[in-house]
Design a protein around this motif. Structure first.
Motif, PDB file in Angstrom:
ATOM      1  N   ALA A 350      72.715  22.271  53.129  1.00 48.24           N
ATOM      2  CA  ALA A 350      74.001  22.104  52.815  1.00 48.24           C
ATOM      3  C   ALA A 350      75.727  22.054  52.991  1.00 48.24           C
ATOM      4  N   ILE A 351      76.775  21.415  52.924  1.00 47.54           N
ATOM      5  CA  ILE A 351      78.036  20.803  53.797  1.00 47.54           C
ATOM      6  C   ILE A 351      78.511  22.560  54.188  1.00 47.54           C
ATOM      7  N   VAL A 352      79.134  22.983  54.987  1.00 45.33           N
ATOM      8  CA  VAL A 352      79.332  24.171  54.535  1.00 45.33           C
ATOM      9  C   VAL A 352      81.521  24.116  54.250  1.00 45.33           C
ATOM     10  N   ARG A 353      81.229  25.012  53.242  1.00 44.33           N
ATOM     11  CA  ARG A 353      82.646  24.894  52.552  1.00 44.33           C
ATOM     12  C   ARG A 353      83.698  25.176  53.064  1.00 44.33           C
ATOM     13  N   GLY A 354      84.442  24.886  53.243  1.00 41.04           N
ATOM     14  CA  GLY A 354      85.586  23.878  53.861  1.00 41.04           C
ATOM     15  C   GLY A 354      86.096  23.161  54.783  1.00 41.04           C
ATOM     16  N   THR A 355      84.360  22.651  55.084  1.00 37.24           N
ATOM     17  CA  THR A 355      84.504  21.158  56.108  1.00 37.24           C
ATOM     18  C   THR A 355      83.885  19.859  55.104  1.00 37.24           C
ATOM     19  N   THR A 356      84.156  18.628  55.571  1.00 37.00           N
ATOM     20  CA  THR A 356      83.947  17.822  55.573  1.00 37.00           C
ATOM     21  C   THR A 356      82.447  17.156  55.916  1.00 37.00           C
ATOM     22  N   ASP A 357      82.461  17.454  57.076  1.00 35.49           N
ATOM     23  CA  ASP A 357      80.720  16.762  58.537  1.00 35.49           C
ATOM     24  C   ASP A 357      80.249  17.491  58.232  1.00 35.49           C
ATOM     25  N   VAL A 358      80.552  19.356  58.394  1.00 33.61           N
ATOM     26  CA  VAL A 358      79.470  20.270  58.772  1.00 33.61           C
ATOM     27  C   VAL A 358      78.310  20.303  58.142  1.00 33.61           C
ATOM     28  N   VAL A 359      76.640  19.488  58.333  1.00 31.00           N
ATOM     29  CA  VAL A 359      75.951  20.381  57.656  1.00 31.00           C
ATOM     30  C   VAL A 359      74.747  21.211  57.752  1.00 31.00           C
ATOM     31  N   SER A 360      74.808  21.915  57.180  1.00 29.73           N
ATOM     32  CA  SER A 360      74.126  23.739  58.206  1.00 29.73           C
ATOM     33  C   SER A 360      72.908  24.068  57.025  1.00 29.73           C
ATOM     34  N   PRO A 361      71.969  24.230  57.065  1.00 32.26           N
ATOM     35  CA  PRO A 361      71.225  25.306  56.393  1.00 32.26           C
ATOM     36  C   PRO A 361      71.793  26.309  55.609  1.00 32.26           C
ATOM     37  N   HIS A 362      71.577  25.935  54.114  1.00 29.12           N
ATOM     38  CA  HIS A 362      72.232  27.472  53.326  1.00 29.12           C
ATOM     39  C   HIS A 362      73.271  27.484  52.920  1.00 29.12           C
ATOM     40  N   GLY A 363      74.108  25.889  53.452  1.00 29.16           N
ATOM     41  CA  GLY A 363      75.085  26.186  53.935  1.00 29.16           C
ATOM     42  C   GLY A 363      76.090  27.212  54.353  1.00 29.16           C
ATOM     43  N   ILE A 364      75.446  27.796  55.681  1.00 30.03           N
ATOM     44  CA  ILE A 364      76.024  28.947  56.507  1.00 30.03           C
ATOM     45  C   ILE A 364      76.059  28.258  58.084  1.00 30.03           C
ATOM     46  N   PRO A 365      76.773  28.364  58.168  1.00 31.41           N
ATOM     47  CA  PRO A 365      77.400  28.158  59.969  1.00 31.41           C
ATOM     48  C   PRO A 365      75.996  28.737  60.706  1.00 31.41           C
ATOM     49  N   VAL A 366      76.180  27.906  61.481  1.00 29.17           N
ATOM     50  CA  VAL A 366      74.684  28.562  62.638  1.00 29.17           C
ATOM     51  C   VAL A 366      75.023  29.591  63.291  1.00 29.17           C
ATOM     52  N   ASP A 367      76.051  29.561  64.113  1.00 30.22           N
ATOM     53  CA  ASP A 367      76.652  30.460  64.500  1.00 30.22           C
ATOM     54  C   ASP A 367      75.597  31.798  63.332  1.00 30.22           C
ATOM     55  N   LEU A 368      77.054  32.352  62.190  1.00 29.53           N
ATOM     56  CA  LEU A 368      75.569  33.211  61.557  1.00 29.53           C
ATOM     57  C   LEU A 368      74.634  32.649  61.385  1.00 29.53           C
ATOM     58  N   LEU A 369      74.154  32.377  61.281  1.00 28.71           N
ATOM     59  CA  LEU A 369      72.501  32.257  60.708  1.00 28.71           C
ATOM     60  C   LEU A 369      71.667  33.045  61.911  1.00 28.71           C
ATOM     61  N   ASP A 370      72.372  32.773  63.225  1.00 28.50           N
ATOM     62  CA  ASP A 370      71.687  33.555  64.574  1.00 28.50           C
ATOM     63  C   ASP A 370      71.606  35.257  64.625  1.00 28.50           C
ATOM     64  N   ARG A 371      72.268  35.251  63.489  1.00 30.77           N
ATOM     65  CA  ARG A 371      71.937  36.791  63.709  1.00 30.77           C
ATOM     66  C   ARG A 371      71.947  37.311  61.740  1.00 30.77           C
ATOM     67  N   CYS A 372      71.008  37.088  61.474  1.00 28.08           N
ATOM     68  CA  CYS A 372      70.407  37.424  60.747  1.00 28.08           C
ATOM     69  C   CYS A 372      68.749  37.056  60.993  1.00 28.08           C
ATOM     70  N   LEU A 373      68.371  38.136  59.966  1.00 30.46           N
ATOM     71  CA  LEU A 373      67.193  37.935  59.792  1.00 30.46           C
ATOM     72  C   LEU A 373      66.452  37.288  58.683  1.00 30.46           C
ATOM     73  N   ILE A 374      65.868  36.058  58.048  1.00 28.77           N
ATOM     74  CA  ILE A 374      65.983  34.857  56.392  1.00 28.77           C
ATOM     75  C   ILE A 374      64.609  35.548  56.840  1.00 28.77           C
ATOM     76  N   VAL A 375      64.862  36.264  55.263  1.00 24.79           N
ATOM     77  CA  VAL A 375      63.425  36.042  54.437  1.00 24.79           C
ATOM     78  C   VAL A 375      63.176  35.832  53.057  1.00 24.79           C
ATOM     79  N   LYS A 376      62.429  34.828  53.103  1.00 27.89           N
ATOM     80  CA  LYS A 376      61.741  33.478  52.015  1.00 27.89           C
ATOM     81  C   LYS A 376      61.456  34.960  51.025  1.00 27.89           C
ATOM     82  N   THR A 377      61.980  34.386  49.997  1.00 25.51           N
ATOM     83  CA  THR A 377      61.106  34.548  48.573  1.00 25.51           C
ATOM     84  C   THR A 377      60.259  33.520  47.651  1.00 25.51           C
TER      85      THR A 377
END
Length: 472
Positions: A350-377
């Motif tokens: 999804a497009i990161v809110r507040g930007t017009t062309d930055v598409v990222s997984p889950h609508g979250i910037p990649v630099d924050l995603l790098d800090r996350c442990l991702i668990v899928k339900t």
């Protein structure tokens, strides 16, 4: 002659007559009332259905590992991201993690859209949530006199201000514990406090040595009578000496300390009172004040008076945050006093809110995603949906007739599990109107005609906006 009675008119705003069941205490059943924990074995393996959880074995085991990391204080600087379709238990997992951490651990849930307030800045809302999720356990040791009152004798003297009447010069109080007894000579103001507490011989009390505050604990169990119903609380005789040091524990959060210091205590004049009334309900806390609070807290911790307890911040629908909030989240995660952060989203790319062309997984910037442990339900199958429906029916006290569970599981698989759960209570009301105490299959069929699921509703809308393809 037969007497006739005319029905009395009832006012339109009168209270309804009390029902037969109105005397029983009922508690509100919330969407996640059945969740009591992650339901893991001591080895960290997920039970098929434990602590109110059905299925989601991989996600629960992953959250169990995160709980162990949090307890061992090794999860700082990171966040947990729960990603999955709507209705797959992301909020339930976050709630279960907070249950596993303990009752006294602060849990601060919020939704991504909460940051868009008209009163305070977006970053202030996030900072406030983080501060409310950090607990401070203050341990205070006080000198007290504790025991059962064996003597309460006020000593009177002539009133020096007047020739008439007498005044209490001091009071003699005898206190008894298991270890011994002690007689105290106390100030008359303490005697007044005892009169307010209605303390008599045989009560168990404690008196703070520094402040002179008196607290009645209860009646000594030596005076316990053999009545079936008692209005008195009986407590055992205190152990140890009469004069002792007692540890009192108080739990607050950094958010409470910020709010207490940010609200100025105005004067008593009319202008100060009017000014406080005219001010907005929320007060924005400055960074300077937070640093001062942190300095005081650090001093308490260094002295051994207090202990910092990091809690949990749960941000649901995290894709609703914008690029500025995500940047600030990065900074908050790196701060030395940061709680555990759990994020949840049901978006894919999804497009990161507040930007017009930055598409990222889950609508979250990649630099924050790098800090996350991702668990899928995972999505639920028909058998798991049936177990969840049965569990909710038990929690809500509903009886299901033959074939109802299978029908609701089928509806949940075709539409969604939330749709199947939402049909339960209306169907029970319909059954009650028909004079039955359990839900039958025909009740579910009628509910299915009255209320559509999301997919059926979307299919009935025509391409031009009309219902069933027609013009509105």
């Amino acid at each position: 002659m037969k007497a006739t009675t005319t029905p009395s008119t009832v006012a339109h705003n009168s209270m309804p007559p009390p029902s037969a069941v109105s005397t029983t205490r009922t508690s509100r059943v919330a969407p996640h009332s059945h969740i009591k924990g992650l339901g893991l074995t001591p080895e960290g393996l997920a039970l098929s259905d434990g602590a109110g959880f059905i299925g989601q074995t991989n996600a629960r085991e992953a959250c169990g590992v995160v709980v162990e990391l949090i307890k061992s204080r090794k999860f700082s600087g990171r966040a947990l991201l729960l990603a999955g379709a709507p209705g797959t238990g992301k909020t339930a997992l976050a709630l279960a993690v907070s249950h596993e951490l303990g009752v006294k651990v602060p849990f601060c849930p919020m939704v991504g859209s909460e940051v868009y307030s008209t009163e305070v800045k977006k970053t202030e809302v996030l900072a406030e949530a983080f501060r409310r999720a950090i607990g401070l356990r203050i341990k205070e040791t006080k000198e007290v006199y504790e025991g059962e009152v064996t003597e309460l004798t006020p000593a009177e003297a002539e009133n020096p201000l007047s020739g008439y009447g007498k005044t209490v010069s001091h009071v003699i109080v005898g206190l008894k514990t298991v270890k011994g007894t002690k007689q105290l000579r106390l100030d008359p103001t303490i005697y007044e406090a005892m009169l307010k507490e209605k303390i008599v011989v045989g009560d168990v009390i404690y008196i703070e040595a520094n402040t002179g505050a008196v607290k009645r604990v209860g009646r000594s169990d030596a005076y316990a009578s053999s009545y079936d119903l008692e209005s008195e609380t009986y407590v055992p005789l205190p152990k140890g000496d009469v004069h002792k040091r007692k540890e009192l524990v108080q739990d607050v959060t950094l958010g409470d300390l910020d709010a207490a210091n940010a609200r100025p205590q105005g004067g008593q004049d009319i202008m100060s009172v009017m000014g406080s009334l005219m001010k907005s309900g929320r007060t924005e806390v400055t960074e300077k004040l937070r640093k001062e609070v942190n300095k005081v807290v650090k001093g308490y911790v260094d002295q051994g008076v207090a202990e910092v307890i990091p809690g949990v911040v749960f941000i649901d629908e995290v894709h609703m945050l914008d690029i500025e909030c995500f940047t600030y989240l990065n900074a908050l995660l790196e701060s030395p006093m940061a709680p555990t952060v759990i994020l949840a989203t049901n978006r894919g790319n999804a497009i990161v809110r507040g930007t017009t062309d930055v598409v990222s997984p889950h609508g979250i910037p990649v630099d924050l995603l790098d800090r996350c442990l991702i668990v899928k339900t995972d999505t639920y199958n028909r058998e798991q949906i049936a177990k969840v429906v049965q569990l909710r029916a038990n929690v809500e006290g509903l009886k299901l007739g033959p074939g109802v569970l299978e029908r609701l599981a089928e509806e949940g698989e075709r539409g969604s599990m939330r749709y199947a759960l939402q049909l339960l209570t209306p169907a029970s009301i319909l059954a009650g109107l028909s004079g039955r105490n359990q839900i039958e299959v025909e009740d579910i069929g009628e509910m299915n005609e009255l209320f559509l699921d999301a997919k059926s509703s979307a299919r009935n809308i025509g391409p031009e906006g009309g219902f069933d393809g027609g013009k509105m």
